[in-house]
Design an enzyme around this catalytic site. Structure first.
Site, mmCIF file in Angstrom:
data_model
loop_
_atom_site.group_PDB
_atom_site.id
_atom_site.type_symbol
_atom_site.label_atom_id
_atom_site.label_comp_id
_atom_site.label_asym_id
_atom_site.label_seq_id
_atom_site.Cartn_x
_atom_site.Cartn_y
_atom_site.Cartn_z
ATOM 1 N N ARG A 166 0.805 -1.205 0.006
ATOM 2 C CA ARG A 166 0.123 0.172 -0.029
ATOM 3 C C ARG A 166 1.018 1.195 -0.065
ATOM 4 N NH1 ARG A 166 -2.281 -3.737 -0.726
ATOM 5 N NH2 ARG A 166 -4.181 -4.592 -0.029
ATOM 6 N N SER A 239 -10.699 -0.899 3.830
ATOM 7 C CA SER A 239 -9.770 -1.090 5.102
ATOM 8 C C SER A 239 -9.465 0.305 5.583
ATOM 9 C CB SER A 239 -8.643 -1.735 4.748
ATOM 10 O OG SER A 239 -9.086 -2.883 4.278
ATOM 11 N N GLU A 335 -5.009 4.054 6.561
ATOM 12 C CA GLU A 335 -4.689 3.806 4.998
ATOM 13 C C GLU A 335 -5.314 4.868 4.234
ATOM 14 O OE1 GLU A 335 -5.463 -0.237 3.206
ATOM 15 O OE2 GLU A 335 -6.370 1.189 1.819
HETATM 16 C C1 FAD Z 1 -15.490 -0.609 -0.259
HETATM 17 C C2 FAD Z 1 -13.891 -0.304 -0.771
HETATM 18 C C3 FAD Z 1 -13.051 -1.418 -0.844
HETATM 19 C C4 FAD Z 1 -11.682 -1.432 -0.979
HETATM 20 N N1 FAD Z 1 -10.896 -2.341 -1.279
HETATM 21 C C5 FAD Z 1 -9.622 -2.085 -1.676
HETATM 22 C C6 FAD Z 1 -8.701 -3.072 -1.745
HETATM 23 O O1 FAD Z 1 -9.347 -4.187 -1.935
HETATM 24 N N2 FAD Z 1 -7.290 -2.936 -2.185
HETATM 25 C C7 FAD Z 1 -6.976 -1.788 -2.022
HETATM 26 O O2 FAD Z 1 -5.809 -1.586 -2.622
HETATM 27 N N3 FAD Z 1 -7.573 -0.575 -2.049
HETATM 28 C C8 FAD Z 1 -8.966 -0.791 -1.569
HETATM 29 N N4 FAD Z 1 -9.778 0.403 -1.583
HETATM 30 C C9 FAD Z 1 -9.266 1.506 -1.423
HETATM 31 C C10 FAD Z 1 -9.533 2.461 -2.758
HETATM 32 O O3 FAD Z 1 -10.516 1.772 -3.666
HETATM 33 C C11 FAD Z 1 -8.114 2.447 -3.620
HETATM 34 O O4 FAD Z 1 -6.993 3.010 -2.849
HETATM 35 C C12 FAD Z 1 -8.252 3.134 -4.932
HETATM 36 O O5 FAD Z 1 -7.358 2.981 -5.724
HETATM 37 C C13 FAD Z 1 -8.648 4.609 -4.578
HETATM 38 O O6 FAD Z 1 -9.039 5.284 -5.873
HETATM 39 P P1 FAD Z 1 -9.695 6.779 -6.164
HETATM 40 O O7 FAD Z 1 -9.819 7.155 -7.508
HETATM 41 O O8 FAD Z 1 -10.964 6.600 -5.556
HETATM 42 O O9 FAD Z 1 -8.664 7.548 -5.277
HETATM 43 P P2 FAD Z 1 -9.090 8.844 -4.552
HETATM 44 O O10 FAD Z 1 -9.638 8.523 -3.199
HETATM 45 O O11 FAD Z 1 -9.671 9.893 -5.354
HETATM 46 O O12 FAD Z 1 -7.672 9.384 -4.047
HETATM 47 C C14 FAD Z 1 -6.648 8.896 -3.200
HETATM 48 C C15 FAD Z 1 -5.386 9.232 -3.246
HETATM 49 O O13 FAD Z 1 -4.895 9.411 -4.551
HETATM 50 C C16 FAD Z 1 -4.414 10.677 -4.892
HETATM 51 N N5 FAD Z 1 -4.727 10.578 -6.488
HETATM 52 C C17 FAD Z 1 -6.148 10.339 -7.173
HETATM 53 N N6 FAD Z 1 -5.951 10.304 -8.281
HETATM 54 C C18 FAD Z 1 -4.549 10.737 -8.526
HETATM 55 C C19 FAD Z 1 -3.794 10.800 -9.677
HETATM 56 N N7 FAD Z 1 -4.488 10.409 -11.037
HETATM 57 N N8 FAD Z 1 -2.635 11.164 -9.777
HETATM 58 C C20 FAD Z 1 -2.145 11.251 -8.632
HETATM 59 N N9 FAD Z 1 -2.710 11.144 -7.460
HETATM 60 C C21 FAD Z 1 -3.990 10.748 -7.530
HETATM 61 C C22 FAD Z 1 -5.557 11.451 -4.270
HETATM 62 O O14 FAD Z 1 -5.218 12.779 -4.142
HETATM 63 C C23 FAD Z 1 -5.499 10.799 -2.783
HETATM 64 O O15 FAD Z 1 -4.185 11.217 -2.165
HETATM 65 C C24 FAD Z 1 -11.372 0.359 -1.234
HETATM 66 C C25 FAD Z 1 -11.990 1.095 -0.792
HETATM 67 C C26 FAD Z 1 -13.446 1.137 -0.716
HETATM 68 C C27 FAD Z 1 -14.459 1.989 -0.401
#
Ligand code: FAD
Length: 339
Positions: A166, A239, A335
């Site tokens: 992570r 998580s 996280e």
């Molecule tokens: C129900 C649920 C289940 C999940 N299961 C998992 C799992 O199994 N495994 C896992 O690893 N994660 C999991 N996650 C966490 C999450 O889905 C991941 O971390 C996902 O990659 C976040 O993507 P996002 O576009 O929503 O990012 P955001 O929440 O919008 O952003 C997260 C971070 O990334 C940055 N960011 C976003 N886009 C960019 C970009 N283009 N360039 C640079 N930085 C950027 C943001 O500024 C922020 O700091 C889960 C979340 C939920 C709600």
């Protein structure tokens, strides 16, 4: 096209915790030139920039006094194909799970274990998303990011991303890089990873002896839907804590005091502990204070029952961290990104 800047924009529908924060300004960007224009706009108006993808790994602890730059670029391209391995390049704003399904339809395999993770492709490298024994580093080919310091486009290979559990270099310098597109190296020949947790059991239950990657994806979607609360029904960010990695001495001492402790040996004599087990043991599962709570079935997931604020969820997280430290001597790391 010049993107539209919206003042006092409500962010509740743009974060899976459903938190009622407001952005002083908001802009949705669909391509590289709109990203550059938005950064220029922020500079001219002295607005700090917060980057947002699907909002599934963030916690807004207050309103955002700056510009929220929402990544919405789309596009999936095949950039190389030697008959066995392919490289697919994807724009940052593509939603992750539909992209995984698209690769399976195209007959490109490797992402099936990462099915149903919320969020966008661009955010996936930030914390090296992982599930069911696979992390994106395993199928990663490269990415292109905009350096906000120099204004230059920079290509990263896996080594430059410094992926860990992570973790990546992007998580270490969150305000520097905007990931614009990501490249994945996928295979036309399935190589299934079934050893993790209940995948095989689930396939057996479905009467599938020779699973395809699509079967594995379906099984994982079914397991996840049972295990994790759907943010549309019960807002959450997955998580909330990382699994702590501790020394083997600390792990042995813990196991002596708590024989049921869930431990996973890692490289270099380190041991990963199930954070969910610690929180469960400490009695937090199902705890609720106001609208902030710990999920009833999944102690690792903090939930918003309706009107919790980010500050309330964060306060609950701090209580849990302190309690786990006191009981087990273990530090729990949050996280999601706290904004
Ligand atoms: C129900 C649920 C289940 C999940 N299961 C998992 C799992 O199994 N495994 C896992 O690893 N994660 C999991 N996650 C966490 C999450 O889905 C991941 O971390 C996902 O990659 C976040 O993507 P996002 O576009 O929503 O990012 P955001 O929440 O919008 O952003 C997260 C971070 O990334 C940055 N960011 C976003 N886009 C960019 C970009 N283009 N360039 C640079 N930085 C950027 C943001 O500024 C922020 O700091 C889960 C979340 C939920 C709600």
């Amino acid at each position: 096209m010049t993107p539209d800047y919206v003042r006092d924009f409500p962010l509740a529908s743009l974060n899976t915790f459903g938190l009622q924060a407001t952005a002083r300004q908001y802009v949705r960007v669909s391509d590289d030139s709109e990203v550059v224009q938005a950064l220029d706009h922020a500079r001219r108006h002295s607005l700090p920039v917060t980057l947002l993808g699907g909002g599934s790994n963030v916690l807004f602890s207050q309103d955002i006094e700056g510009l929220v730059l929402h990544m919405a670029s789309r596009g999936v391209r095949l950039v190389s194909d030697d008959g066995v391995m392919v490289t697919v390049e994807v724009e940052a704003g593509e939603p992750w799970h539909p992209f995984v399904l698209q690769t399976l339809e195209m007959g490109f395999y490797g992402l099936e274990n990462l099915s149903l993770i919320p969020g966008t492709v661009g955010a996936a490298p930030v914390q090296n998303i992982g599930a069911y024994g696979v992390e994106i580093k395993d199928v990663f080919s490269g990415l292109t990011a905009l350096d906000r310091q120099s204004g230059k486009l920079v290509d990263f290979d896996a080594a430059a991303c410094a992926f860990g559990y992570r973790e990546s270099c992007f998580k270490q310098s969150l305000d520097r890089w905007i990931i614009l597109r990501v490249r994945f190296r996928l295979s036309r020949q399935p190589s299934l990873r079934l050893e993790y947790g209940p995948i095989q059991q689930r396939l057996q239950l479905l009467g599938i002896d020779s699973p395809t990657p699509q079967d594995v994806s379906n099984a994982i979607c079914a397991i996840r839907a049972e295990k994790l609360p759907d943010p549309k029904v019960l807002p959450n960010a997955g998580s909330f804590f990382k699994n702590p990695v501790i020394s083997s001495e600390q792990a042995a001492a813990l196991k002596a005091s708590f024989p049921s402790a869930v431990l996973y040996p890692q490289a270099e004599g380190r041991v990963k502990l199930a954070a969910g087990w610690l929180i469960d043991q400490a009695g937090w599962r199902g705890y609720r204070k106001g609208d902030a709570g710990v999920h009833q079935h999944q102690a690792l997931v903090l939930v918003n029952y309706g009107a919790a604020s980010g500050a309330e969820i964060l306060a609950l997280a701090r209580l849990i961290q302190d309690d786990i430290k006191r009981r087990f001597g273990v530090d729990l790391e949050i996280e999601p990104r706290i904004i």
